[in-house]
Motif scaffolding. Structure first.
Motif, short mmCIF file in Angstrom:
data_model
loop_
_atom_site.label_atom_id
_atom_site.label_comp_id
_atom_site.label_asym_id
_atom_site.label_seq_id
_atom_site.Cartn_x
_atom_site.Cartn_y
_atom_site.Cartn_z
N MET A 104 18.97 19.42 65.57
CA MET A 104 17.92 19.60 64.56
C MET A 104 17.86 18.40 63.63
SD MET A 104 16.46 22.43 65.30
CE MET A 104 15.46 22.66 63.86
N GLY A 105 19.02 17.90 63.20
CA GLY A 105 19.06 16.74 62.32
C GLY A 105 18.47 15.51 62.99
N LEU A 106 18.80 15.30 64.27
CA LEU A 106 18.27 14.16 64.99
C LEU A 106 16.76 14.27 65.17
CD1 LEU A 106 21.08 13.66 67.64
CD2 LEU A 106 20.55 12.17 65.71
N ALA A 143 11.41 12.34 63.78
CA ALA A 143 10.06 12.70 63.34
C ALA A 143 9.71 12.06 62.01
CB ALA A 143 9.92 14.21 63.24
N ARG A 144 10.65 12.02 61.08
CA ARG A 144 10.38 11.47 59.75
C ARG A 144 10.75 9.99 59.65
NH1 ARG A 144 6.60 13.93 57.74
NH2 ARG A 144 7.13 12.98 55.77
N ARG A 145 11.26 9.43 60.76
CA ARG A 145 11.56 7.99 60.87
C ARG A 145 12.61 7.55 59.84
NH1 ARG A 145 5.80 5.17 61.07
NH2 ARG A 145 7.07 3.36 61.56
N ALA A 185 32.98 26.76 70.23
CA ALA A 185 33.31 25.98 69.03
C ALA A 185 32.28 24.90 68.73
CB ALA A 185 34.69 25.35 69.19
N VAL A 186 31.60 24.40 69.75
CA VAL A 186 30.66 23.31 69.53
C VAL A 186 29.19 23.73 69.60
CG1 VAL A 186 32.29 21.56 70.33
CG2 VAL A 186 30.75 22.65 71.96
N THR A 187 28.92 25.00 69.83
CA THR A 187 27.54 25.44 70.00
C THR A 187 26.70 25.23 68.74
OG1 THR A 187 28.23 27.05 71.65
CG2 THR A 187 26.07 27.38 70.66
N GLU A 188 27.13 25.80 67.63
CA GLU A 188 26.36 25.65 66.39
C GLU A 188 26.32 24.21 65.90
OE1 GLU A 188 27.18 28.42 63.27
OE2 GLU A 188 27.02 30.14 64.62
N PRO A 189 27.46 23.50 65.86
CA PRO A 189 27.39 22.10 65.41
C PRO A 189 26.46 21.25 66.28
CG PRO A 189 29.66 22.84 65.41
CD PRO A 189 28.85 23.92 66.05
N THR A 190 26.42 21.51 67.58
CA THR A 190 25.55 20.75 68.47
C THR A 190 24.09 21.06 68.17
OG1 THR A 190 27.24 20.71 70.18
CG2 THR A 190 24.99 20.24 70.88
N ALA A 191 23.77 22.33 67.97
CA ALA A 191 22.40 22.71 67.63
C ALA A 191 21.99 22.11 66.29
CB ALA A 191 22.26 24.23 67.61
#
Length: 121
Positions: free
Chosen positions: A70-72, A77-79, A60-66
């Motif tokens: 990615m968002g973090l 990277a873009r500050r 249940a948390v695999t995709e949301p965690t990935a």
């Protein structure tokens, strides 16, 4: 605790303990379904000793965690958070390109962790 005496099944949530005292208060209990990837909040020995089936929701948390990872990574990277904080505090007076450089992902490679969430994906 009062409601457990008549329960045949319980849905638990990660972070909330379901330990021996609660299992003992539920003589009819046949199933503990944990809404979370693990079962460390449940006393498995006590549940097994009473013949209670314990389940969880590992995927249940695999995709949301990935997605969050990615968002973090984009945020760092873009500050984004850094510039947001500075802008709101009134500390940014120069929006020139050279004073606000960030990292780019073009040409970069993201390696999967041997133990981690992205392994095999």
């Amino acid at each position: 605790m009062e409601n457990l005496k008549d329960a045949d099944a319980v849905v638990t949530v990660f972070g909330k303990s379901f330990k021996t005292k609660m299992i003992n208060a539920a003589p009819r209990l046949k199933l503990i379904a944990n809404y979370g990837a693990g079962v460390d909040n449940i006393d498995l020995d006590a549940a097994n000793g009473e013949g209670i089936v314990v389940t969880n929701t590992p995927d249940a948390v695999t995709e949301p965690t990935a997605e969050l990872a990615m968002g973090l990574m984009l945020n760092v990277a873009r500050r984004i958070s850094e510039f947001d904080r500075e802008l709101r505090a009134g500390n940014i007076t120069d929006w020139g390109v050279m004073s606000n450089l960030a990292q780019r992902y073009r040409g970069k490679r993201l390696e999967s962790w041997e133990w981690g969430l992205l392994a095999g994906h």
